[in-house]
Design a protein around this motif. Structure first.
Motif, PDB file in Angstrom:
ATOM      1  N   GLU A  60       0.851  -1.194   0.000  1.00 36.52           N
ATOM      2  CA  GLU A  60       0.000   0.000   0.000  1.00 36.52           C
ATOM      3  C   GLU A  60       0.886   1.244   0.000  1.00 36.52           C
ATOM      4  OE1 GLU A  60      -3.631  -0.339   2.668  1.00 36.52           O
ATOM      5  OE2 GLU A  60      -2.552  -2.153   3.216  1.00 36.52           O
ATOM      6  N   LYS A  63       0.580   4.178   2.632  1.00 35.18           N
ATOM      7  CA  LYS A  63       0.977   3.941   4.026  1.00 35.18           C
ATOM      8  C   LYS A  63       2.490   3.934   4.212  1.00 35.18           C
ATOM      9  CE  LYS A  63      -2.695   0.908   5.773  1.00 35.18           C
ATOM     10  NZ  LYS A  63      -2.832  -0.454   6.313  1.00 35.18           N
ATOM     11  N   THR A 116       4.345   0.264   9.469  1.00 35.81           N
ATOM     12  CA  THR A 116       3.033   0.832   9.134  1.00 35.81           C
ATOM     13  C   THR A 116       2.068  -0.202   8.549  1.00 35.81           C
ATOM     14  OG1 THR A 116       3.788   1.437   6.929  1.00 35.81           O
ATOM     15  CG2 THR A 116       4.051   3.103   8.660  1.00 35.81           C
ATOM     16  N   CYS A 118       2.062  -1.719   5.805  1.00 34.86           N
ATOM     17  CA  CYS A 118       1.649  -1.485   4.412  1.00 34.86           C
ATOM     18  C   CYS A 118       1.955  -2.692   3.527  1.00 34.86           C
ATOM     19  CB  CYS A 118       2.267  -0.216   3.855  1.00 34.86           C
ATOM     20  SG  CYS A 118       4.034  -0.226   3.815  1.00 34.86           S
TER      21      CYS A 118
END
Ligand code: SF4
Ligand code: SF4
Length: 182
Positions: A60, A63, A116, A118
């Protein structure tokens, strides 16, 4: 006369031995007739990945903070994180992110240590390609959501547990082959 009798006796013994081996062969054949195959008819049948399957990594972009932890924890320093420093706010800005799935061993260190979250491992395992360079996924390719085989109505899905039961020869208790339409 005596040698002829011995020949008849030997012949009889050999015939009994041969019949015994043929019987054993038939017994093996009959035993296998009672089993289901443990191979599947890919790509018309596909296995549903187990819950914690480590397939293609999903990324992602929004992120990611370009911290490069994923690179440091990767045993082969695989992810390529390109970033630039925005001096006014003293923060890194991510420019691009890529992972070569032709080299990745899907160990999952990057996913585990990403601060994070992600990165995540998906159920996608169909990563074959005629050109190995196509397996080098940039942020666009690895940002794509995984294709779910259970939503593909053209194929029959088979659970991994059912396949292991087949392998163990314990197939009679249920029919867990599920059609995608279910
Ligand atoms: S560890 Fe996570 S946040 Fe840090 S660079 Fe890698 S993907 Fe981005
Ligand atoms: S799964 Fe393992 S080998 Fe692949 S990028 Fe992540 S840490 Fe590296």
């Amino acid at each position: 006369m005596f040698p002829t009798l011995i020949k008849f006796r030997d012949y009889g013994q050999q015939a009994i031995e041969a019949a015994k081996y043929i019987g054993q062969g038939f017994a093996v054949t009959l035993d296998h007739l009672n089993r289901l195959p443990i191979t599947i008819q890919y790509p018309y049948e596909k296995i549903v990945s187990s819950e914690r399957f480590r397939g293609r990594i999903h990324f992602e972009f929004d992120k990611c903070i370009a911290c490069e932890v994923c690179v440091r924890v990767c045993p082969i320093n695989l992810p390529v994180v390109d970033w630039k420093l925005i001096k006014s706010i003293r923060k890194k800005q991510l420019k691009s992110y890529s992972t070569d799935f032709g080299v990745c061993i899907f160990r999952g260190n990057c996913v585990e240590y990403c601060p994070t979250n992600c990165l995540s491992m998906t159920e996608e395992y169909e990563l074959s390609s005629y050109d190995r360079h196509e397996l080098n996924y940039d942020q666009m390719a690895s940002g794509r959501l995984p294709l779910s085989i259970s939503q593909d109505f053209s194929i029959q899905t088979i659970s991994a547990s059912y396949l292991s039961k087949r392998a163990m020869g314990r197939h009679s208790d249920n029919q867990t082959i599920t059609r995608s339409a279910n």
